[in-house]
Design a protein around this motif. Sequence first.
Motif, PDB file in Angstrom:
ATOM      1  N   GLU A  48     -22.456 -23.814 -37.920  1.00 60.83           N
ATOM      2  CA  GLU A  48     -23.630 -23.057 -38.376  1.00 60.83           C
ATOM      3  C   GLU A  48     -24.876 -23.473 -37.598  1.00 60.83           C
ATOM      4  N   ALA A  49     -25.041 -24.768 -37.359  1.00 57.82           N
ATOM      5  CA  ALA A  49     -26.199 -25.240 -36.591  1.00 57.82           C
ATOM      6  C   ALA A  49     -26.138 -24.737 -35.152  1.00 57.82           C
ATOM      7  N   GLU A  50     -24.952 -24.747 -34.553  1.00 63.86           N
ATOM      8  CA  GLU A  50     -24.812 -24.232 -33.187  1.00 63.86           C
ATOM      9  C   GLU A  50     -25.171 -22.753 -33.130  1.00 63.86           C
ATOM     10  N   ARG A  51     -24.702 -21.988 -34.105  1.00 69.36           N
ATOM     11  CA  ARG A  51     -25.009 -20.554 -34.168  1.00 69.36           C
ATOM     12  C   ARG A  51     -26.516 -20.346 -34.364  1.00 69.36           C
ATOM     13  N   GLY A  52     -27.113 -21.115 -35.247  1.00 67.66           N
ATOM     14  CA  GLY A  52     -28.546 -21.010 -35.491  1.00 67.66           C
ATOM     15  C   GLY A  52     -29.366 -21.377 -34.271  1.00 67.66           C
ATOM     16  N   ALA A  53     -28.905 -22.374 -33.529  1.00 66.54           N
ATOM     17  CA  ALA A  53     -29.606 -22.757 -32.296  1.00 66.54           C
ATOM     18  C   ALA A  53     -29.547 -21.626 -31.287  1.00 66.54           C
ATOM     19  N   ARG A  54     -28.377 -21.036 -31.109  1.00 69.92           N
ATOM     20  CA  ARG A  54     -28.244 -19.896 -30.185  1.00 69.92           C
ATOM     21  C   ARG A  54     -29.174 -18.769 -30.599  1.00 69.92           C
ATOM     22  N   ASP A  55     -29.185 -18.460 -31.889  1.00 74.64           N
ATOM     23  CA  ASP A  55     -30.036 -17.379 -32.386  1.00 74.64           C
ATOM     24  C   ASP A  55     -31.517 -17.672 -32.158  1.00 74.64           C
ATOM     25  N   ALA A  56     -31.871 -18.956 -32.094  1.00 76.80           N
ATOM     26  CA  ALA A  56     -33.260 -19.362 -31.863  1.00 76.80           C
ATOM     27  C   ALA A  56     -33.581 -19.498 -30.374  1.00 76.80           C
ATOM     28  N   GLY A  57     -32.620 -19.147 -29.507  1.00 76.57           N
ATOM     29  CA  GLY A  57     -32.856 -19.210 -28.069  1.00 76.57           C
ATOM     30  C   GLY A  57     -32.631 -20.578 -27.452  1.00 76.57           C
ATOM     31  N   ILE A  58     -32.036 -21.489 -28.203  1.00 73.46           N
ATOM     32  CA  ILE A  58     -31.733 -22.824 -27.684  1.00 73.46           C
ATOM     33  C   ILE A  58     -30.377 -22.760 -26.996  1.00 73.46           C
ATOM     34  N   THR A  59     -30.358 -23.097 -25.715  1.00 68.56           N
ATOM     35  CA  THR A  59     -29.123 -22.969 -24.930  1.00 68.56           C
ATOM     36  C   THR A  59     -28.491 -24.299 -24.562  1.00 68.56           C
ATOM     37  N   VAL A  60     -29.203 -25.396 -24.772  1.00 68.85           N
ATOM     38  CA  VAL A  60     -28.647 -26.725 -24.521  1.00 68.85           C
ATOM     39  C   VAL A  60     -28.943 -27.595 -25.739  1.00 68.85           C
TER      40      VAL A  60
END
Length: 174
Positions: A110-122
């Motif tokens: 869920e955190a990985e998905r949320g990071a992607r959705d927030a534009g965090i790629t690394v």
Amino acid sequence: MITRLSAADYPGAVRALGEVLADCTNGGASVGFLAPFDPAEAAAWWKGLAGDVESGALLIWAAWSGARLVGTVQIRRSSMPNAPHRGELAKLLVHRDARGRGLGRTLLAEAERGARDAGITVLVLDTETGSPAQRLYSSAGWTETGTIPDYAQDPSGALRSTTFFYKKALVTER
């Protein structure tokens, strides 16, 4: 059920977050604190993060068993001007009596998905070498970058090695 805590929801969850953090620390998890760790002290630490939650610098998810908060994870956005694409995964915590059901892996996803959705790629993280968390990150596709001996004290005060990981993700198409 896993929910992202909004700035409005966060103050009401601080006490329960403190209980989970204290339980994990007192159970031996090396997450930055020494045992014995009082739940009220842990809640005070969480309360100190309210401004970062409000500003969006800190994204926090909570796992619930009914009305009880039993786990959490956070993404800390980089504050550096050259790194808006980077974040740190931190405080992946599951209460001892809620373990063994895949909740840690679900919170991580869920955190990985949320990071992607927030534009965090690394994403980057660190964890105690040889811990169950290290095995979780390795099995979830994170790349180990190295280990530093005697990096941090575990909850009992003994120096332990820390292993660092990263994971790259594609930004979700909008």
